[in-house]
Design an enzyme around this catalytic site. Structure first.
Site, PDB file in Angstrom:
ATOM      1  N   GLY A  12     -49.346 -29.942  -4.290  1.00  0.00           N
ATOM      2  CA  GLY A  12     -48.962 -29.408  -2.989  1.00  0.00           C
ATOM      3  C   GLY A  12     -49.983 -28.393  -2.502  1.00  0.00           C
ATOM      4  CG  ASP A  13     -49.228 -25.109  -1.677  1.00  0.00           C
ATOM      5  OD1 ASP A  13     -48.457 -25.123  -0.710  1.00  0.00           O
ATOM      6  OD2 ASP A  13     -48.905 -24.727  -2.816  1.00  0.00           O
ATOM      7  CB  THR A 132     -39.426 -22.865  -2.631  1.00  0.00           C
ATOM      8  OG1 THR A 132     -38.473 -23.920  -2.418  1.00  0.00           O
ATOM      9  CG2 THR A 132     -40.790 -23.469  -2.915  1.00  0.00           C
ATOM     10  CD  GLN A 226     -42.351 -30.585  -1.211  1.00  0.00           C
ATOM     11  OE1 GLN A 226     -41.862 -31.659  -0.937  1.00  0.00           O
ATOM     12  NE2 GLN A 226     -42.218 -29.535  -0.440  1.00  0.00           N
ATOM     13  CB  SER A 301     -47.426 -21.045   3.800  1.00  0.00           C
ATOM     14  OG  SER A 301     -47.348 -22.291   3.193  1.00  0.00           O
ATOM     15  CB  VAL A 302     -42.346 -21.408   1.683  1.00  0.00           C
ATOM     16  CG1 VAL A 302     -40.841 -21.196   1.609  1.00  0.00           C
ATOM     17  CG2 VAL A 302     -42.648 -22.614   2.554  1.00  0.00           C
ATOM     18  CB  THR A 303     -42.286 -18.174  -1.988  1.00  0.00           C
ATOM     19  OG1 THR A 303     -43.527 -18.678  -2.484  1.00  0.00           O
ATOM     20  CG2 THR A 303     -41.261 -19.280  -1.990  1.00  0.00           C
ATOM     21  NE  ARG A 305     -43.184 -19.067  -5.502  1.00  0.00           N
ATOM     22  CZ  ARG A 305     -42.676 -20.135  -6.109  1.00  0.00           C
ATOM     23  NH1 ARG A 305     -42.272 -20.056  -7.356  1.00  0.00           N
ATOM     24  NH2 ARG A 305     -42.585 -21.286  -5.484  1.00  0.00           N
ATOM     25  CE  LYS A 333     -57.159 -23.336   1.802  1.00  0.00           C
ATOM     26  NZ  LYS A 333     -56.252 -22.399   1.187  1.00  0.00           N
TER      27      LYS A 333
END
Ligand code: IMP
Length: 430
Positions: A12-13, A132, A226, A301-303, A305, A333
């Site tokens: 994910g991410d 999450t 994900q 971007s959600v949590t 962390r 990236k």
């Protein structure tokens, strides 16, 4: 007509949001097919930065219709909040956002159970998963146990109340054993009624919408959430999410026949990250890992962390190419790697049985990565628009990834913005 799938090839991410937004320039319909508000897809257009969690990443293209498919789990409060937040920023979803009547509803008790379990370290699998805490697992559990509440049920709140009572009678012992308090169903129903009123006009049989779009010869983009290694069947079980994140999930979660899917593009970063618990053999615990985290803004971007960071894992990428049937790679990236004296890639694993190029997915704890090092580059890449704009070292690195996976590179992302991209092939093109 073309239907293509965009899928995460790692944990994910990978930057799916940006790539989906970009490809939506030539898509008529964008469909999210799995997961829920555990996702956080970041879109950067001009100076604006928007994170969508439930709504498909095509929403910033005013002509695109966006569908939330039946494979998703939907938190009504989050969805209404997201629609309002987009509207405040001038992005109307009116008349072009649709939610499957068969997507499942995340009820307020689902995140509570998720959080209680995480706190107690007693998620299914007997361990802390590092979820999450958005209620994803418990909601999919209700779905599989055939006691779930579907978005279409919101048309009849009396029915929802009965279904919730039934689900809660099953969950009550779990909640109490974890030290939680039983939820007030009347309060839940009161709040749900408000959200239901807002969402009912969007709820429909979205598989029929997709069939109509296919008949009209439209381009359909199926957006994964994900990533492959978090997939319930193909990921690093039990440290996975509870849905089918791989490309095959697109047919099921969108309600489109597999024969209608023409191409699958896998998204991978030029390095690797993971959030939450679970094996990550190429993880860096040193200054290089910290540097990648800072340069790549690797924070959930959600949590929020901090994400774990590490070198790219080629056996994992080959695995993703196989289980998803990847036709193309989008490598994101690459700009983050600028300034590293060398860039390493895991090319194989040493296991008690010997060296292997395959991913020993169920034995990652004991497998030792074997690395190949590449010279790094110091140039800022953000202005590169064609491959020739990249330094030789970066091109060599990309060619190696493509040669070693047998999958051509379709796109290279060199920055967060839409235009900071090298497009080599449009997946909708013949
Ligand atoms: P859940 O999906 O919230 O149940 O979390 C299960 C695992 O998947 C945890 O390790 C999460 O950190 C991870 N996860 C879930 N969604 C995402 C995502 O969108 N990006 C990265 N990791 C995720």
């Amino acid at each position: 007509m073309s239907a293509i799938v965009i899928v995460g090839a790692q944990w994910g991410d990978e930057g799916k949001g940006k790539i989906v937004d970009l490809y939506t320039e030539t898509a008529d319909v964008v469909v999210r097919y799995a997961g829920g508000p555990n996702a956080g897809h970041t879109l950067v257009v001009g100076e604006e930065r928007i994170v969508v969690r439930l709504i498909p990443s095509g929403i910033l293209r005013p002509k695109a219709r966006c569908i939330m498919g039946q494979g998703m789990v939907v938190d009504p409060a989050v969805l209404v909040g997201e629609i309002d937040a987009l509207s405040v920023r001038g992005h109307s979803t009116e008349g072009r956002l649709f939610v499957s009547d068969r997507a499942h509803v995340i009820m307020p008790y689902h995140p509570e159970i998720d959080a209680l379990r995480e706190h107690a370290g007693s998620a299914p699998g007997g361990t802390k998963i590092g979820t999450t805490k958005r209620g994803i697992g418990p909601c999919y559990e209700d779905k599989a146990a055939r006691r779930g509440i579907r978005m279409g049920d919101l048309r009849d709140l009396g029915r929802v109340q009965k279904l919730a009572e039934r689900a809660l009678s099953e969950w009550a012992p779990v909640i109490l054993a974890l030290g939680g308090a039983l939820p007030d169903l009347n309060k839940i129903m009161g709040e749900l009624a408000v959200f239901a009123k807002r969402l009912l006009p969007l709820i429909t049989d979205t598989a029929l919408l997709l069939e109509d779009a296919q008949k009209r010869g439209e381009n359909i983009l199926l957006e994964g959430a994900q990533g492959t290694l978090l997939d319930l069947d193909h990921g690093t079980y039990p440290f996975v999410t509870s849905s089918t994140a791989v490309a095959g999930g697109a047919a099921v979660g969108a309600g489109i026949g597999p024969t209608r899917i023409r191409r699958v593009v896998g998204i991978t970063k030029g390095y690797a990250t993971r959030v939450g618990e679970g094996p990550f053999p190429t993880e860096l615990h040193d200054a290089t890992g910290a540097r990648i985290r800072e340069a790549g803004s690797e924070f959930g971007s959600v949590t929020g962390r901090p994400r774990r960071t590490g070198w790219l894992d080629l056996p994992a990428l080959r695995y993703a190419a196989r289980v998803n049937g990847l036709d193309g790679l989008a490598v994101t990236k690459m700009d983050v790697l600028t300034g590293l004296p060398e860039v390493k890639v895991c090319v194989a694993y040493d296991t008690p049985e010997g060296r292997t190029r395959e991913l020993p997915i169920d034995h990652l704890g004991t497998a030792q990565p074997v690395y190949q090092a590449f010279p790094g580059w110091s140039e800022v890449l953000a202005s590169a628009r064609v491959l020739a704009d990249l330094p030789d070292t970066a091109r060599t690195y990309l060619k190696f990834l493509s040669d070693e996976t047998g999958v051509p590179v379709d796109l290279v992302s060199v920055g967060a913005r839409r235009d900071e991209t090298i497009v080599l092939r449009n997946p909708f093109a013949e």
